[in-house]
Design a protein around this motif. Structure first.
Motif, PDB file in Angstrom:
ATOM      1  N   ASP A 143       0.862  -1.178  -0.011  1.00 12.22           N
ATOM      2  CA  ASP A 143      -0.081  -0.131  -0.242  1.00 12.22           C
ATOM      3  C   ASP A 143       1.028   1.237   0.054  1.00 12.22           C
ATOM      4  O   ASP A 143       0.333   2.374  -0.587  1.00 12.22           O
ATOM      5  CB  ASP A 143      -0.970   0.192   1.127  1.00 12.22           C
ATOM      6  N   ALA A 144       2.104   1.240   0.745  1.00  8.96           N
ATOM      7  CA  ALA A 144       2.811   2.180   0.728  1.00  8.96           C
ATOM      8  C   ALA A 144       3.766   2.528  -0.281  1.00  8.96           C
ATOM      9  O   ALA A 144       4.058   3.688  -0.606  1.00  8.96           O
ATOM     10  CB  ALA A 144       3.791   2.321   2.245  1.00  8.96           C
ATOM     11  N   THR A 145       4.160   1.508  -0.912  1.00  8.22           N
ATOM     12  CA  THR A 145       5.226   1.694  -2.027  1.00  8.22           C
ATOM     13  C   THR A 145       4.606   1.106  -3.519  1.00  8.22           C
ATOM     14  O   THR A 145       5.499   1.288  -4.425  1.00  8.22           O
ATOM     15  CB  THR A 145       6.437   0.763  -1.678  1.00  8.22           C
ATOM     16  N   GLY A 146       3.646   0.408  -3.493  1.00  5.98           N
ATOM     17  CA  GLY A 146       3.294  -0.321  -4.576  1.00  5.98           C
ATOM     18  C   GLY A 146       3.862  -1.608  -5.062  1.00  5.98           C
ATOM     19  O   GLY A 146       3.760  -2.021  -6.184  1.00  5.98           O
ATOM     20  N   LYS A 147       4.934  -2.068  -4.206  1.00  4.81           N
ATOM     21  CA  LYS A 147       5.669  -3.346  -4.392  1.00  4.81           C
ATOM     22  C   LYS A 147       5.438  -4.172  -3.195  1.00  4.81           C
ATOM     23  O   LYS A 147       5.622  -3.801  -2.167  1.00  4.81           O
ATOM     24  CB  LYS A 147       6.947  -3.113  -4.674  1.00  4.81           C
ATOM     25  N   ARG A 148       5.367  -5.397  -3.327  1.00  2.00           N
ATOM     26  CA  ARG A 148       5.460  -6.314  -2.093  1.00  2.00           C
ATOM     27  C   ARG A 148       6.966  -6.863  -2.169  1.00  2.00           C
ATOM     28  O   ARG A 148       7.487  -7.430  -3.023  1.00  2.00           O
ATOM     29  CB  ARG A 148       4.486  -7.613  -2.444  1.00  2.00           C
ATOM     30  N   PRO A 149       7.115  -6.903  -0.847  1.00  2.00           N
ATOM     31  CA  PRO A 149       8.486  -7.729  -0.690  1.00  2.00           C
ATOM     32  C   PRO A 149       8.672  -9.113  -1.167  1.00  2.00           C
ATOM     33  O   PRO A 149       7.884  -9.833  -1.031  1.00  2.00           O
ATOM     34  CB  PRO A 149       8.731  -7.490   0.896  1.00  2.00           C
ATOM     35  N   THR A 150      10.005  -9.351  -1.439  1.00  2.00           N
ATOM     36  CA  THR A 150      10.248 -10.619  -1.858  1.00  2.00           C
ATOM     37  C   THR A 150      11.327 -11.359  -0.671  1.00  2.00           C
ATOM     38  O   THR A 150      11.858 -12.390  -0.717  1.00  2.00           O
ATOM     39  CB  THR A 150      11.107 -10.894  -3.026  1.00  2.00           C
ATOM     40  N   LEU A 151      11.710 -10.667   0.138  1.00  2.00           N
ATOM     41  CA  LEU A 151      12.473 -10.888   1.366  1.00  2.00           C
ATOM     42  C   LEU A 151      11.956 -10.819   2.713  1.00  2.00           C
ATOM     43  O   LEU A 151      11.039 -10.074   2.939  1.00  2.00           O
ATOM     44  CB  LEU A 151      13.799 -10.135   1.381  1.00  2.00           C
ATOM     45  N   MET A 152      12.294 -11.564   3.597  1.00  2.00           N
ATOM     46  CA  MET A 152      11.796 -11.574   5.185  1.00  2.00           C
ATOM     47  C   MET A 152      12.858 -11.966   5.958  1.00  2.00           C
ATOM     48  O   MET A 152      13.887 -12.721   5.450  1.00  2.00           O
ATOM     49  CB  MET A 152      10.537 -12.106   5.181  1.00  2.00           C
ATOM     50  N   ARG A 153      12.854 -11.785   7.282  1.00  2.00           N
ATOM     51  CA  ARG A 153      13.626 -12.081   8.238  1.00  2.00           C
ATOM     52  C   ARG A 153      12.862 -12.735   9.289  1.00  2.00           C
ATOM     53  O   ARG A 153      11.975 -12.190   9.941  1.00  2.00           O
ATOM     54  CB  ARG A 153      14.643 -10.830   8.969  1.00  2.00           C
TER      55      ARG A 153
END
Length: 253
Positions: A143-153
């Motif tokens: 919602d904030a950036t237009g992109k979904r992350p592909t990394l997580m920790r």
């Protein structure tokens, strides 16, 4: 804070990340270093990233648990020093509260990743509960950036085969670290600097938390000292290029 990878069935394989580095266990399986992933992709003919970390001495600076009220101060420092970072963002009280800071991170070229909604140990949750920890943060960031992350920790760096299976379906690779200053346990800026500088090296991933009082004041000296050693700051994805992090897989220097 510890980082561990566990087998299905929650039997520990164990690997403790200390302030000055990593104590590895030879029985660990399914974990790949960013340097090994990069080298394998290069052998297959993949193009280098904006920084060729096969020749440059790269290091990734990462921050967990934000955004928080102090984060804009950190962003000012990173902008001044021209340092890209990777931010593993938490949801409850963070992405939901500071969407404008998340947007600024993206606009200034930082990499944005997921650190769960409420920092629960994912190995103690069932698949539906794991998804409930991940998906709201994905939505907030998109919602904030237009992109979904592909990394997580994963919180505490703790994961296992069951967690990895869920994250694979969610399209998220898992990123651990090689050095942490344990800044959650001290406000001593000089100690934070020393712990990072003692452990940081080529192809390393540094873990910090900008919301703790001693951390942001340590960043400028950390950046300058590591640059004086010839290290180049990159995001985690840039560290791995031309490899693309594979969903579900665990990466750790």
């Amino acid at each position: 804070m510890t980082a561990s990878v566990r087998r299905t069935g929650r039997l520990p394989l164990a690997a403790a990340v200390l302030a000055a580095g990593l104590t590895a266990c030879s029985t660990l399986t399914g974990v790949t270093s960013p340097a090994d992933a990069r080298a394998a992709a290069a052998r297959d003919g993949g193009p280098a990233g904006p920084v060729d970390c096969a020749t440059a001495h790269c290091v990734a600076l990462t921050f967990d648990g934000g955004p928080s009220a102090p984060t804009p101060e950190l962003l000012d420092i990173l902008k001044r020093e021209k340092v890209p970072a990777t931010f593993f963002l938490q949801g409850k009280g963070h992405t939901e509260k500071y969407p404008q800071t998340v947007r600024r991170m993206a606009e200034e070229g930082h990499e944005i990743a997921n650190h769960t909604w409420s920092h629960k140990d994912l190995t103690k949750l069932d698949p539906d509960q794991i998804r409930a920890e991940i998906e709201p943060v994905q939505k907030d960031i998109e919602d904030a950036t237009g992109k979904r992350p592909t990394l997580m920790r994963p919180p505490h760096g703790t994961t296992d085969d069951e967690v990895s299976a869920v994250l694979e379906k969610l399209g998220l690779a898992q990123i651990l670290w090689s050095v942490t200053a344990k800044d959650y346990a001290t406000t001593d800026t000089a100690l934070i600097e020393r712990r990072v500088l003692d452990g940081a090296d080529r192809d390393g991933i540094i873990l910090l938390h900008e919301r703790y009082a001693g951390t942001i004041p340590a960043v400028p000296d950390i950046v300058r000292a590591l640059r004086d050693r010839g290290l180049t700051f990159v995001t985690v994805s840039q560290l791995m290029a031309p490899a693309h992090p594979r969903p579900g897989k665990v990466y750790r220097p």
